[in-house]
Structures are given as C-alpha cells and as structure tokens.
Design an enzyme around this catalytic site. Structure first.
Site, PDB file in Angstrom:
ATOM      1  N   ARG A  14       0.827  -1.209   0.000  1.00  0.00           N
ATOM      2  CA  ARG A  14       0.000   0.000   0.000  1.00  0.00           C
ATOM      3  C   ARG A  14       0.861   1.258   0.000  1.00  0.00           C
ATOM      4  O   ARG A  14       0.551   2.252  -0.648  1.00  0.00           O
ATOM      5  CB  ARG A  14      -0.944  -0.028   1.197  1.00  0.00           C
ATOM      6  CG  ARG A  14      -1.982  -1.132   1.036  1.00  0.00           C
ATOM      7  CD  ARG A  14      -2.818  -1.307   2.261  1.00  0.00           C
ATOM      8  NE  ARG A  14      -3.509  -0.073   2.621  1.00  0.00           N
ATOM      9  CZ  ARG A  14      -4.010   0.160   3.824  1.00  0.00           C
ATOM     10  NH1 ARG A  14      -3.893  -0.744   4.781  1.00  0.00           N
ATOM     11  NH2 ARG A  14      -4.630   1.279   4.075  1.00  0.00           N
ATOM     12  N   HIS A  17      -7.663   6.976  12.281  1.00  0.00           N
ATOM     13  CA  HIS A  17      -7.099   5.620  12.228  1.00  0.00           C
ATOM     14  C   HIS A  17      -5.585   5.614  12.015  1.00  0.00           C
ATOM     15  O   HIS A  17      -5.013   4.589  11.688  1.00  0.00           O
ATOM     16  CB  HIS A  17      -7.796   4.800  11.129  1.00  0.00           C
ATOM     17  CG  HIS A  17      -9.250   4.540  11.422  1.00  0.00           C
ATOM     18  ND1 HIS A  17     -10.168   4.162  10.462  1.00  0.00           N
ATOM     19  CD2 HIS A  17      -9.949   4.603  12.588  1.00  0.00           C
ATOM     20  CE1 HIS A  17     -11.367   4.014  11.025  1.00  0.00           C
ATOM     21  NE2 HIS A  17     -11.258   4.282  12.304  1.00  0.00           N
ATOM     22  N   CYS A  25       7.551   1.586  17.542  1.00  0.00           N
ATOM     23  CA  CYS A  25       8.082   0.368  18.133  1.00  0.00           C
ATOM     24  C   CYS A  25       6.998  -0.235  19.014  1.00  0.00           C
ATOM     25  O   CYS A  25       6.296   0.497  19.712  1.00  0.00           O
ATOM     26  CB  CYS A  25       9.312   0.761  18.951  1.00  0.00           C
ATOM     27  SG  CYS A  25       9.903  -0.525  20.030  1.00  0.00           S
ATOM     28  N   ASN A  34     -21.774  10.232  -1.649  1.00  0.00           N
ATOM     29  CA  ASN A  34     -21.268   8.883  -1.883  1.00  0.00           C
ATOM     30  C   ASN A  34     -21.811   8.405  -3.233  1.00  0.00           C
ATOM     31  O   ASN A  34     -22.854   8.880  -3.678  1.00  0.00           O
ATOM     32  CB  ASN A  34     -21.738   7.940  -0.756  1.00  0.00           C
ATOM     33  CG  ASN A  34     -20.901   6.672  -0.647  1.00  0.00           C
ATOM     34  OD1 ASN A  34     -20.727   5.935  -1.619  1.00  0.00           O
ATOM     35  ND2 ASN A  34     -20.374   6.415   0.535  1.00  0.00           N
TER      36      ASN A  34
HETATM   37  C1  BJW Z   1     -17.033   6.841  -3.064  1.00  0.00           C
HETATM   38  C2  BJW Z   1     -16.242   6.947  -4.222  1.00  0.00           C
HETATM   39  C3  BJW Z   1     -16.141   8.231  -4.819  1.00  0.00           C
HETATM   40  C4  BJW Z   1     -16.163   4.913  -3.531  1.00  0.00           C
HETATM   41  N1  BJW Z   1     -16.781   9.269  -4.266  1.00  0.00           N
HETATM   42  N2  BJW Z   1     -17.659   7.868  -2.553  1.00  0.00           N
HETATM   43  C5  BJW Z   1     -19.594  -1.270  18.017  1.00  0.00           C
HETATM   44  C6  BJW Z   1     -20.394  -2.176  17.341  1.00  0.00           C
HETATM   45  C7  BJW Z   1     -19.824  -3.188  16.573  1.00  0.00           C
HETATM   46  C8  BJW Z   1     -18.436  -3.316  16.472  1.00  0.00           C
HETATM   47  C9  BJW Z   1     -17.645  -2.410  17.131  1.00  0.00           C
HETATM   48  C10 BJW Z   1     -18.217  -1.412  17.890  1.00  0.00           C
HETATM   49  N3  BJW Z   1     -17.210  -0.648  18.407  1.00  0.00           N
HETATM   50  C11 BJW Z   1     -16.037  -1.154  18.005  1.00  0.00           C
HETATM   51  C12 BJW Z   1     -16.277  -2.237  17.235  1.00  0.00           C
HETATM   52  C13 BJW Z   1     -15.222  -3.066  16.626  1.00  0.00           C
HETATM   53  C14 BJW Z   1     -14.630  -2.463  15.372  1.00  0.00           C
HETATM   54  C15 BJW Z   1     -15.712  -2.356  14.287  1.00  0.00           C
HETATM   55  O1  BJW Z   1     -16.209  -1.302  13.954  1.00  0.00           O
HETATM   56  N4  BJW Z   1     -16.041  -3.463  13.648  1.00  0.00           N
HETATM   57  C16 BJW Z   1     -17.012  -3.466  12.548  1.00  0.00           C
HETATM   58  C17 BJW Z   1     -16.370  -4.045  11.289  1.00  0.00           C
HETATM   59  C18 BJW Z   1     -18.249  -4.189  12.989  1.00  0.00           C
HETATM   60  N5  BJW Z   1     -14.025  -1.174  15.645  1.00  0.00           N
HETATM   61  C19 BJW Z   1     -12.834  -1.078  16.199  1.00  0.00           C
HETATM   62  O2  BJW Z   1     -12.236  -2.073  16.577  1.00  0.00           O
HETATM   63  C20 BJW Z   1     -12.257   0.311  16.407  1.00  0.00           C
HETATM   64  N6  BJW Z   1     -11.799   0.438  17.751  1.00  0.00           N
HETATM   65  C21 BJW Z   1     -12.633   0.689  18.759  1.00  0.00           C
HETATM   66  O3  BJW Z   1     -13.808   0.943  18.580  1.00  0.00           O
HETATM   67  O4  BJW Z   1     -12.058   0.625  20.005  1.00  0.00           O
HETATM   68  C22 BJW Z   1     -12.912   0.445  21.143  1.00  0.00           C
HETATM   69  C23 BJW Z   1     -13.372  -0.996  21.150  1.00  0.00           C
HETATM   70  C24 BJW Z   1     -12.480  -2.012  20.912  1.00  0.00           C
HETATM   71  C25 BJW Z   1     -12.923  -3.345  20.898  1.00  0.00           C
HETATM   72  C26 BJW Z   1     -14.263  -3.648  21.118  1.00  0.00           C
HETATM   73  C27 BJW Z   1     -15.162  -2.597  21.350  1.00  0.00           C
HETATM   74  C28 BJW Z   1     -14.699  -1.257  21.380  1.00  0.00           C
HETATM   75  C29 BJW Z   1     -11.021   0.507  15.509  1.00  0.00           C
HETATM   76  C30 BJW Z   1     -11.352   0.511  14.068  1.00  0.00           C
HETATM   77  C31 BJW Z   1     -10.082   0.620  13.217  1.00  0.00           C
HETATM   78  C32 BJW Z   1     -10.370   0.516  11.746  1.00  0.00           C
HETATM   79  N7  BJW Z   1      -9.171   0.423  11.012  1.00  0.00           N
HETATM   80  C33 BJW Z   1      -9.208   0.267   9.547  1.00  0.00           C
HETATM   81  C34 BJW Z   1      -7.890  -0.397   9.016  1.00  0.00           C
HETATM   82  C35 BJW Z   1      -6.663   0.275   9.456  1.00  0.00           C
HETATM   83  C36 BJW Z   1      -6.292   1.397   8.560  1.00  0.00           C
HETATM   84  C37 BJW Z   1      -5.560   0.927   7.335  1.00  0.00           C
HETATM   85  O5  BJW Z   1      -4.821  -0.054   7.347  1.00  0.00           O
HETATM   86  O6  BJW Z   1      -5.748   1.603   6.335  1.00  0.00           O
HETATM   87  O7  BJW Z   1      -9.447   1.534   8.923  1.00  0.00           O
HETATM   88  S1  BJW Z   1     -10.513  -0.744   8.926  1.00  0.00           S
HETATM   89  C38 BJW Z   1     -10.749   0.117   7.435  1.00  0.00           C
HETATM   90  O8  BJW Z   1     -12.141   0.531   7.424  1.00  0.00           O
HETATM   91  C39 BJW Z   1      -9.892   1.390   7.542  1.00  0.00           C
HETATM   92  C40 BJW Z   1     -10.903   2.443   7.185  1.00  0.00           C
HETATM   93  O9  BJW Z   1     -10.498   3.706   7.713  1.00  0.00           O
HETATM   94  C41 BJW Z   1     -12.184   1.934   7.743  1.00  0.00           C
HETATM   95  C42 BJW Z   1     -13.426   2.533   7.163  1.00  0.00           C
HETATM   96  O10 BJW Z   1     -13.573   2.207   5.808  1.00  0.00           O
HETATM   97  P1  BJW Z   1     -14.200   3.259   4.790  1.00  0.00           P
HETATM   98  O11 BJW Z   1     -13.360   4.458   4.730  1.00  0.00           O
HETATM   99  O12 BJW Z   1     -15.625   3.446   5.103  1.00  0.00           O
HETATM  100  O13 BJW Z   1     -13.990   2.494   3.386  1.00  0.00           O
HETATM  101  P2  BJW Z   1     -14.948   1.460   2.621  1.00  0.00           P
HETATM  102  O14 BJW Z   1     -14.138   0.798   1.574  1.00  0.00           O
HETATM  103  O15 BJW Z   1     -15.683   0.583   3.563  1.00  0.00           O
HETATM  104  O16 BJW Z   1     -16.044   2.404   1.914  1.00  0.00           O
HETATM  105  C43 BJW Z   1     -15.721   3.260   0.848  1.00  0.00           C
HETATM  106  C44 BJW Z   1     -16.930   4.080   0.495  1.00  0.00           C
HETATM  107  O17 BJW Z   1     -16.570   5.031  -0.500  1.00  0.00           O
HETATM  108  C45 BJW Z   1     -18.098   3.251  -0.078  1.00  0.00           C
HETATM  109  O18 BJW Z   1     -19.297   3.631   0.581  1.00  0.00           O
HETATM  110  C46 BJW Z   1     -18.136   3.665  -1.554  1.00  0.00           C
HETATM  111  O19 BJW Z   1     -19.451   3.653  -2.097  1.00  0.00           O
HETATM  112  C47 BJW Z   1     -17.592   5.070  -1.489  1.00  0.00           C
HETATM  113  N8  BJW Z   1     -16.941   5.578  -2.721  1.00  0.00           N
HETATM  114  N9  BJW Z   1     -15.681   5.781  -4.549  1.00  0.00           N
HETATM  115  C48 BJW Z   1     -17.529   9.114  -3.199  1.00  0.00           C
HETATM  116  N10 BJW Z   1     -15.386   8.477  -5.992  1.00  0.00           N
HETATM  117 ZN    ZN Z   2      12.040   0.266  20.341  1.00  0.00          ZN
END
Ligand code: BJW
Ligand code: ZN
Length: 242
Positions: free
Chosen positions: A67, A116, A124, A210
């Site tokens: 990436r 994020h 580290c 979106n």
């Molecule tokens: C266009 C377009 C164009 C395309 N124009 N639009 C409560 C309920 C249920 C679960 C949980 C909860 N609270 C926490 C959780 C667990 C978890 C979670 O949410 N799980 C779900 C999957 C159910 N969350 C976490 O663990 C978070 N931590 C947390 O809450 O801590 C407290 C806690 C911990 C444990 C238990 C409970 C509480 C941390 C979340 C970290 C997410 N990290 C990631 C990856 C790392 C980053 C990386 O490597 O890059 O971040 S996941 C990945 O998804 C990335 C993104 O930032 C994130 C969001 O994705 P995004 O941006 O929405 O992308 P897409 O691909 O899904 O969507 C793209 C959109 O664009 C689409 O809609 C298209 O239509 C649109 N589009 N072209 C306009 N031209």
């Molecule tokens: Zn170190």
C-alpha cells in the site's frame, strides 16, 4: 440538490467533515469494501488486527508495504482540494478522516484528525517512540527497532482503542457544528460510523456524498449521489458564495 441544502451551506457558521476511503478513490487509492474495493482479496478485518500482527508480522507488513508503494506518488484530487477550500472559508471547521494516506494534509487542510493513524508513521511495539518512515519499499520486512522489538505501522487496528485526545476533539467537533458533511465512507466501522448519527441527534444538518447509499443515508438530511471529486467542488462553490 435541495434548496434547503443550498441555504444551509450559504449560511453555515461551522462545519465538521468526516471522510472515508471513497474520497481518495479518484486519486487511485483502493477502497476497502464494495465491488470496486481492490482490497477484496485482502480483508482489512483479517489483516488490520493486533492478532494478525502477532501471528505473522511479515504478512501484515507485506500488505502495508504494498500500500505504501502504491501511495508513494499519489496526489490529492479535486475532492480533497474542495475540502481544503471549505476550511479556508469557514472559521469553525474540523476534518475527521478515517484515511491513513495523508492526502488531506497535502491538499492543504490544517485542522485534521487522522482517526485511524497514518501509513507513513511507524512505532516500536515497546512504545519507545513514534517516527516517520517513508522508505519504499521497506528494506527489511518486518522492520525492527534498535531496541530489538518489532516496528509496526502507527495505525489503529480492529479491536484497538482510538487515541483519546483525537476522540475528544472529534466529539467536540460533532457537538459544535451546524453542518456535518460525510464523504465516501461505507459507515461500517465504529466508532466513526456513529458520528453522523450523533451529529444528526444533536441537531446538525447532515449531508452525505457517496456513489451509493450507505448505513448513514437514512440519517442524512440530504444524500447526494455522485463522485466526491465532482460533488465537493460544487458544495465549496456554494460555501464560498460563487
Ligand atoms: C465513493 C467513491 C467516490 C467509492 N466518491 N464515494 C460497536 C459495534 C460493533 C463493532 C464495534 C463497535 N465498536 C467497536 C467495534 C469493533 C470495530 C468495528 O467497527 N467493527 C465493525 C467491522 C463491525 N471497531 C474497532 O475495533 C475500532 N476500535 C474501537 O472501537 O475501540 C474500542 C473498542 C475495541 C474493541 C471492542 C469494542 C470497542 C477501531 C477501528 C479501526 C479501523 N481500522 C481500519 C484499518 C486500518 C487502517 C488501514 O490499514 O488503512 O481503517 S478498517 C478500514 O475501514 C480502515 C478504514 O479507515 C475503515 C473505514 O472504511 P471506509 O473508509 O468506510 O472504506 P470502505 O471501503 O468501507 O467504503 C468506501 C466508500 O466510499 C463506499 O461507501 C463507496 O461507495 C464510497 N466511494 N468511490 C464518493 N469516488
Ligand atoms: Zn524500540
């Protein structure tokens, strides 16, 4: 666009924006999910976890290295630039991004929360410091710190807590804004997915941009279907009074 939305944008005093991978799609950055999500073969839910990193740091680093190589020469698009113009027009402005690509900063936005993390920052695992590393491709995978511990991306993985100060600032921005603009996120990852709903509950006018409807759409005052790079410049024009 609804007349009400145009009036709202003309008169708004404070805007909070939430962006996701969709805004960077037109710069060539793959989204995570959906038909065009290039990472369909690599599930974020499987690779972006501390468990995956403990199990096999090389596989996780290979994914981030790939990436980083892809992002190396990528540039902000008209959507990013429109958001930076909105910040210049509106004094009370906050940008919350879920993206780790750093493109909003390159486009000129200043008040940004990278919820994020950032793909160019590494740290580290023994927490002896955070640093910027732009080496592409990485010489050694996985990379090690001088202290002998593994280096990891400074990114928030599933199951990890978000930075507390960032969250506090995000919630303040949600509480204070009168317009909440959400762009290019599927609304599947918490806690970011709940921000627009929270903003709506508190009384903000919620505008979603979106290419397809999401979990956030039912809570939006207006859902504008279209590409961020095409729609956001129109919104910036209205805000700038053009
Ligand atoms: C266009 C377009 C164009 C395309 N124009 N639009 C409560 C309920 C249920 C679960 C949980 C909860 N609270 C926490 C959780 C667990 C978890 C979670 O949410 N799980 C779900 C999957 C159910 N969350 C976490 O663990 C978070 N931590 C947390 O809450 O801590 C407290 C806690 C911990 C444990 C238990 C409970 C509480 C941390 C979340 C970290 C997410 N990290 C990631 C990856 C790392 C980053 C990386 O490597 O890059 O971040 S996941 C990945 O998804 C990335 C993104 O930032 C994130 C969001 O994705 P995004 O941006 O929405 O992308 P897409 O691909 O899904 O969507 C793209 C959109 O664009 C689409 O809609 C298209 O239509 C649109 N589009 N072209 C306009 N031209
Ligand atoms: Zn170190």
């Amino acid at each position: 666009m609804k007349r009400e939305t145009i009036e709202q944008l003309k008169n708004t005093a404070s805007i909070t924006v939430l962006t996701g991978a969709g805004i960077s799609a037109e710069s060539g950055v793959p989204t995570f999910r959906g038909d065009n999500g290039l990472w369909k073969n690599f599930k974020a839910e499987e690779l972006a976890t501390p468990q995956a990193f403990i199990r096999d740091p090389s596989i996780v680093w290979e994914w981030y290295d790939l990436r980083r190589r892809l992002l190396k020469n990528i540039k902000p698009n008209t959507g990013h630039f429109a958001i930076s113009e909105i910040e210049r027009c509106i004094k009370d402005f906050l940008l919350i991004t879920q993206n780790v690509d750093g493109l909003h900063g390159l486009a000129g936005n200043k008040n940004i929360i990278e919820l994020h993390g950032n793909i160019w920052r590494v740290r580290c695992v023994s927490n002896c410091g955070t640093r910027v590393n732009k080496e592409v491709p990485l010489k050694d995978i996985p990379p090690y710190c001088d202290c002998g511990s593994l280096i990891r991306p400074d990114i928030v993985w599933f199951g990890e807590m978000l930075d507390e100060a960032d969250l506090r600032k995000a919630y303040n921005g949600i509480r204070q804004c009168d317009t909440f603009l959400v762009v290019g996120t599927s609304g599947l990852v918490q806690p970011a997915a709940s921000f627009p709903i929270m903003a709506k509950d508190i009384g903000a006018y919620v505008i979603e941009v979106n290419i397809e409807a999401t979990t956030i759409t039912p809570f939006s005052d207006e859902f504008i279907r279209g590409k961020a790079g095409e729609i956001l410049p129109l919104l910036a024009d209205i805000i700038a009074g053009r």
